[in-house]
Write a protein that holds these residues in place. Structure first.
Motif, PDB file in Angstrom:
ATOM      1  N   UNK A   5      14.492 -10.131  -2.370  1.00 37.04           N
ATOM      2  CA  UNK A   5      14.647 -10.704  -3.707  1.00 37.04           C
ATOM      3  C   UNK A   5      14.885  -9.580  -4.718  1.00 37.04           C
ATOM      4  N   UNK A  15      15.677  -9.094  -8.999  1.00 42.63           N
ATOM      5  CA  UNK A  15      15.609  -9.761 -10.296  1.00 42.63           C
ATOM      6  C   UNK A  15      16.252  -8.890 -11.369  1.00 42.63           C
ATOM      7  N   UNK A  75      17.875 -14.385  -4.055  1.00 46.67           N
ATOM      8  CA  UNK A  75      17.105 -14.445  -2.822  1.00 46.67           C
ATOM      9  C   UNK A  75      18.123 -14.279  -1.711  1.00 46.67           C
ATOM     10  N   UNK A 127      11.261  -7.845  -4.825  1.00 48.02           N
ATOM     11  CA  UNK A 127      10.046  -8.284  -4.143  1.00 48.02           C
ATOM     12  C   UNK A 127      10.411  -8.787  -2.763  1.00 48.02           C
ATOM     13  N   UNK A 163       9.914 -11.676  -0.443  1.00 49.59           N
ATOM     14  CA  UNK A 163       9.507 -13.069  -0.403  1.00 49.59           C
ATOM     15  C   UNK A 163       8.839 -13.408   0.917  1.00 49.59           C
ATOM     16  N   UNK A 164       7.849 -14.274   0.836  1.00 47.18           N
ATOM     17  CA  UNK A 164       7.107 -14.766   1.997  1.00 47.18           C
ATOM     18  C   UNK A 164       6.248 -13.678   2.629  1.00 47.18           C
ATOM     19  N   UNK A 165       5.955 -12.681   1.880  1.00 51.82           N
ATOM     20  CA  UNK A 165       5.057 -11.639   2.377  1.00 51.82           C
ATOM     21  C   UNK A 165       3.736 -11.755   1.642  1.00 51.82           C
ATOM     22  N   UNK A 166       2.663 -11.808   2.391  1.00 51.67           N
ATOM     23  CA  UNK A 166       1.342 -11.844   1.764  1.00 51.67           C
ATOM     24  C   UNK A 166       1.159 -10.592   0.928  1.00 51.67           C
ATOM     25  N   UNK A 167       0.422 -10.736  -0.138  1.00 54.06           N
ATOM     26  CA  UNK A 167       0.190  -9.621  -1.059  1.00 54.06           C
ATOM     27  C   UNK A 167       1.488  -9.165  -1.707  1.00 54.06           C
ATOM     28  N   UNK A 168       2.363 -10.107  -1.951  1.00 59.54           N
ATOM     29  CA  UNK A 168       3.635  -9.733  -2.568  1.00 59.54           C
ATOM     30  C   UNK A 168       3.423  -9.219  -3.987  1.00 59.54           C
ATOM     31  N   UNK A 169       4.304  -8.379  -4.406  1.00 60.95           N
ATOM     32  CA  UNK A 169       4.345  -7.910  -5.783  1.00 60.95           C
ATOM     33  C   UNK A 169       5.782  -7.555  -6.107  1.00 60.95           C
ATOM     34  N   UNK A 170       6.054  -7.370  -7.346  1.00 62.84           N
ATOM     35  CA  UNK A 170       7.386  -6.950  -7.777  1.00 62.84           C
ATOM     36  C   UNK A 170       7.358  -5.471  -8.118  1.00 62.84           C
ATOM     37  N   UNK A 171       8.387  -4.770  -7.660  1.00 60.23           N
ATOM     38  CA  UNK A 171       8.552  -3.349  -7.962  1.00 60.23           C
ATOM     39  C   UNK A 171       9.698  -3.209  -8.962  1.00 60.23           C
TER      40      UNK A 171
END
Lengths: 114, 117
Positions: free
Chosen positions: A31, A33, A50, A94, A96-104
């Protein structure tokens, strides 16, 4: 170890002259943005990808377009910049669908319209 | 749609003191993430701390901790032993959990924190 890289850091463009901002990532995130941030305001999402699926925000002007030729790169095209488009443009990624996701986030490109 | 509200536009704290930044949000989702991001004057947004809605335990990262009150939809950030390098704009943000499509971050309007000597 820059992971989200935006070029250029500073861009000056003339009123009405098309401009392209670029973003690349080494994280292999699916993903990407693009946010617009005006002075002392919250970042405002313009659109996101996505994988190759493009998702435009309802209130994003047609003047703003984007391209994502591959996983690593994403471009923001402003077809006819107006004075109101002067802002910081932030790219983020980011997984997607990963636990503990965050945006860099990248460092941003500050756009000036003259 | 989700909304994130930060009611403190500016705050100031003395070095070594503790400060709490407030954030409330509104959502009908049950699966979501909450974040605090820091944006120093250099402008790169950096993740400070993350909280998963399904976890009751408050997240902590060194000097940073949150008070997550799910029923009240409140998510405050506590900075202990404040340092000059903590001077920045702090954004509270919300992201929906797995919805089948990629989620986006919704930001609050930010709190400008100044750490003074």
């Amino acid at each position: 170890d820059a992971m989200v890289i935006q070029n250029p850091r500073y861009q000056v463009t003339q009123f009405g002259k098309p401009v392209t901002l670029s973003c690349s990532q080494t994280l292999n995130h699916n993903v990407m943005y693009w946010y617009q941030q005006k002075s002392s305001q919250a970042p405002k999402l313009l659109f996101h990808y996505y994988d190759k699926d493009f998702n435009n925000e309802a209130d994003t002007p047609d003047n703003f377009q984007s391209r994502r030729p591959n996983t690593s790169f994403c471009f923001l095209d402003i077809r006819s910049p107006g004075l109101g488009d002067a802002a910081m443009y932030l790219c983020a990624t980011s997984a997607f669908r990963v636990r503990d996701t965050e945006a860099f986030f990248g460092q941003g490109t500050r756009l000036t319209v003259v | 749609a989700q909304t994130v509200t930060q009611s403190q536009p500016e705050m100031s704290v003395q070095e070594a003191e503790t400060v709490t930044l407030s954030c409330t949000y509104d959502t009908s989702e049950s699966n979501y993430y909450l974040f605090w991001y820091k944006q120093p004057p250099s402008r790169q947004m950096i993740l400070v701390i993350r909280q998963e809605a399904y976890k009751q335990q408050n997240a902590t990262e060194n000097r940073f901790s949150v008070n997550f009150q799910k029923a009240a939809k409140s998510f405050s950030l506590k900075i202990s032993d404040s340092q000059l390098g903590d001077t920045a704009m702090y954004f509270c943000a919300f992201m929906k959990g797995d919805t089948g499509t990629a989620s986006k971050l919704t930001f609050g309007t930010g709190t400008r924190l100044q750490v003074t000597l």
